[in-house]
Design an enzyme around this catalytic site. Sequence first.
Site, PDB file in Angstrom:
ATOM      1  N   SER A 331      -0.516   8.396   6.592  1.00 15.21           N
ATOM      2  CA  SER A 331       0.449   7.447   7.169  1.00 15.21           C
ATOM      3  C   SER A 331       0.816   7.777   8.613  1.00 15.21           C
ATOM      4  O   SER A 331       1.414   6.939   9.289  1.00 15.21           O
ATOM      5  CB  SER A 331       1.709   7.400   6.321  1.00 15.21           C
ATOM      6  OG  SER A 331       1.372   6.950   5.039  1.00 15.21           O
ATOM      7  N   HIS A 374       8.739  -2.868  -1.220  1.00 11.69           N
ATOM      8  CA  HIS A 374       9.789  -2.761  -0.210  1.00 11.69           C
ATOM      9  C   HIS A 374      10.450  -4.097   0.098  1.00 11.69           C
ATOM     10  O   HIS A 374      11.302  -4.183   0.971  1.00 11.69           O
ATOM     11  CB  HIS A 374       9.211  -2.195   1.094  1.00 11.69           C
ATOM     12  CG  HIS A 374       8.803  -0.772   0.975  1.00 11.69           C
ATOM     13  ND1 HIS A 374       7.498  -0.397   0.673  1.00 11.69           N
ATOM     14  CD2 HIS A 374       9.495   0.379   1.089  1.00 11.69           C
ATOM     15  CE1 HIS A 374       7.417   0.908   0.634  1.00 11.69           C
ATOM     16  NE2 HIS A 374       8.613   1.420   0.885  1.00 11.69           N
ATOM     17  N   CYS A 387       5.869   1.623   4.705  1.00 13.54           N
ATOM     18  CA  CYS A 387       5.373   0.609   3.779  1.00 13.54           C
ATOM     19  C   CYS A 387       3.880   0.376   3.971  1.00 13.54           C
ATOM     20  O   CYS A 387       3.430  -0.039   5.038  1.00 13.54           O
ATOM     21  CB  CYS A 387       6.126  -0.710   3.979  1.00 13.54           C
ATOM     22  SG  CYS A 387       5.440  -2.042   2.970  1.00 13.54           S
TER      23      CYS A 387
END
Lengths: 620, 371
Positions: A331, A374, A387
């Site tokens: 991420s 989310h 997300c």
Amino acid sequence: MKNKKPIGLKIINWESTETVSFQRQHFALYAILLVFLMIYLLRLWHLQVLEGSSYRFQSENNRIRIEEISSSRGIIFDRAGVPIVENRPAYHLVIIREDIRDLDGTLRELARLCERNPDDFFAIVEANRTTPKFMPLRIASDLDRDCLARIEAQRIRLPGVVIQLEPKREYKWNGTAAHLVGYLSEITEAELRSEKYQGYYPGEDIGKVGVESAFEQYLHGKRGGRQVEVDAVGRRIRLLDEVLPISGRNLWLTLDMDLQRTAELLLEGKTGAIVAVDPRDGSVLAFACNPTFDQEKFIRGLKKDDWNALTKDPSHPLLNRGSGAAYPPGSTYKAFVAIGALKDGAITSTSTFSCPGYLQYGDRRYRCWRDAGHGGVDVERAIIQSCDVFFYNTGLKLGVDKIAQYANMFGLGERTGIGLYGEHPGLIPTSWWKKQATGVPWQRGETISISIGQGFDLVTPLQMAMGYAAVGNNGKLWYPYVVKRIEGSTGDEIAEIKPRLKRSIPIEQRYFDIVKKGLTGVVESAGGTAHAIRDPAYQTAGKTGTAQVVHVAQGANRKLLEKLTKAKDKDHAWFVGYAPAGDPQICVAAIVEHGGHGASMAAPLVQKVIQAHLKGKTEK
Amino acid sequence: MMDRRLIENFDWSIIWVLFAIISIGLLSIYSALYVQIQAHPTNNLFLRQLVWLAVGMMVMCCSLFIDYQKLRSLSPWIYGSVLLLLVLVLVAGKEVNGSRRWIEIAGFQFQPSEFMKVVIVLQLAGYFSSQDVPGYPSLGKLILPVCFTIAPVLLVLAEPDLGTAISILAISTTIIFYVGIRWKYLAIGALSILPFIMPIWEHALKPYQKRRILILLRPDLDPLGAGYHIRQSKIAIGSGMLWGKGFLNGTQNKLHFLPEKHTDFIFSVWAEEWGFVGSAVLILLFCLLIFLTLRVAGRSRDRYGSLIVVGMSAYILWQAIINIGMVIGLLPVVGITLPFVSYGGSSLITLCLAVGMIENVSMRRYVFQTR
């Protein structure tokens, strides 16, 4: 008849032409010849007849020797002048066979004094049978004190035995920053022949990796020597001439030794790397890799077994995890995708995607890390909460080649140019690359994986630190550098190394502001993935990352899976961050191999390094 | 085509002296490389030198057939192309021990700078024997020959190869002197160079370059390199005494004390094994060779011929003087080989070409010319 010339023919006689005018010069040449003849014959008479017997004696007892004087290698300091690498004296046992009457006896005696096996000495002598007998032959290196004392006491009975003094490398903080500093080892025959090592002698040490290798030409001095006359047992009678050695130049690193130690202590018991850089100039503040290795072992002469153990060790202690190994970024990659998508117009600061916990694409379901989803998120919240679904959609809109283009801008997928041996370029895939490498065209589904830093994406911790530094400083991508000053051993000549800008990234400030707001929210806002590491003294910005090592099957129970997976299959934990968020002074990238979650494993490490740097400075 | 007179005027005495010198060279190289020859009886530098010698002899024979008069118009072209090769060496030459001297063509390596020594002679001889250049030429007429000399000298210095640069300079200077030079020009030349020496020394030269030059003049500044070599060379020569240690008995040579023993220091090998008698014989043979070649210069048909011969003898003369001078410790060590004695292909072939040119001029000293 007298005046008639034969028609069609002409006799040319030199005496009647202009050659006559050269007569004076002609005699001058004969005179030169004669003068040199006389001088040379007299000189030879002097050398060969008058002094011949003395030269004959000298030639039969050729007692003029060249002794070498080793030069000392440059010292390596940290940024504050703390010595990291120094030199110490080492004593070698050397024999001159020509001066030894009873070679076997002497070798046995020496072996007894050194408590070594005489066969080792015999083997060395046998291997050097063809080298001239007057040449010094080293039979034991780096004697310990007791052995040295015993030999010194017996020297008078041992003609032809010499103790040679040589400066040796001493790693004051053995193993610290070992991958960055590097190590030495004896020059090989192939290297001796190469152009790079002209003027080197057999038996000299050269830097093999890291700064020791990259700055070899500065660190390495020039060996000196003396011409001496020795007597029949090899004792020096007279010093005929001497050339003093030239010491190597000293290096000042950009490393902060306190910070480096802090980072290494944090990594203890883990496998991974922490790289800290200054976003204002690209200087490397800390470069810790774990596991590390014993640099001193190389100096003492690495045995074959030791080498095998080092290279076969499953934890790869020689691997430079900071810049020589590449991992999927997970991420942490999202910051680059986000800024690229904003710049390219694929999204705006207000674009939202709704996240039900997965993205259905074709017949596959790509999951968000949070099964519950989310809800609707914009880019800032997508970064704060990491997300996945938001970035799946963004990535699909931007496309693989655009993503690569923006990642490349921030230095991913290319060597940073730190100038150390074995830097990994990483990999940022493009559709062209995949066709070239595998022959199969790019699948759009693969874009979904690379949007969150999975799939083919590979980066090094150093690349991430430099890339985030460029985000934090609004688009200045620096070349990382580790040596800030080169000075002569006497300190007279000093060369300061200036920071070098690799490129100014052509992205508008407003896009930086949006992404940076998100990155700050990761730590500072209550819903941020790394809110736990918040330090009220300053604002921290950063991004967590969890890089999958093993693909998680669809529909599997993730909680249960985490409990069941073996350590080696656990995800790599990432965190890359900088602080203070408004005016970054330090940017840190940390990876812990198979560490699990970035938020819980890597983020605290980064915050502790940042704290040590920012608070350590205010204390000082 | 081959006139009887051509053969009659061939100077055999030069050839006999030359063979004597070459034989001494082969004996010395054999001794210097004895260890290598024992180890590799079929592949060693001694055998290679024999091959070079054969090539050299062929070159010498071939060079006899072309009337040197024909070179007069060709020499600017030859000079220009060798000059180009010297530039090429700097760009694409093979680097050995830190200097670029060699060029490789079709698997053969050679040193263009060696050939320059012969080519500069032809070029200068051509210039000074042309109609409008008288003996004792005026200053204006000296500008061109000085340029002809400086260009290759600078290129060779850039390689860097000081020895060859000095050789070329010595050859040209001898030719210019032979043509005749007024003392006042000499004074002008010296005075115009003088003011530049200090600034160049101070500013243009790097410290290591200065050191190299100083070492040349005073080998004791480099006791581990040149100084050590000279000391060992003197021990080798001196230990030969009156009669020498005998063929293959030189100890200095065997024990690897002598550096470059088969090239630059070959004289020491000969002097150690054959003593004062041997070294005197070799020196006298060189004197005889020079004497005989200068005799050809005196007898030659025209000014062009005698200048060629003088240039070629100067080539042999100065190399011998500088080489022997440096190994007996009278002159600085500059890396000049001993003609016909030292090992080396390019040098041997060029020297054979030089002798060929001398014989060429000798053969054509009386020739019937058709109008």
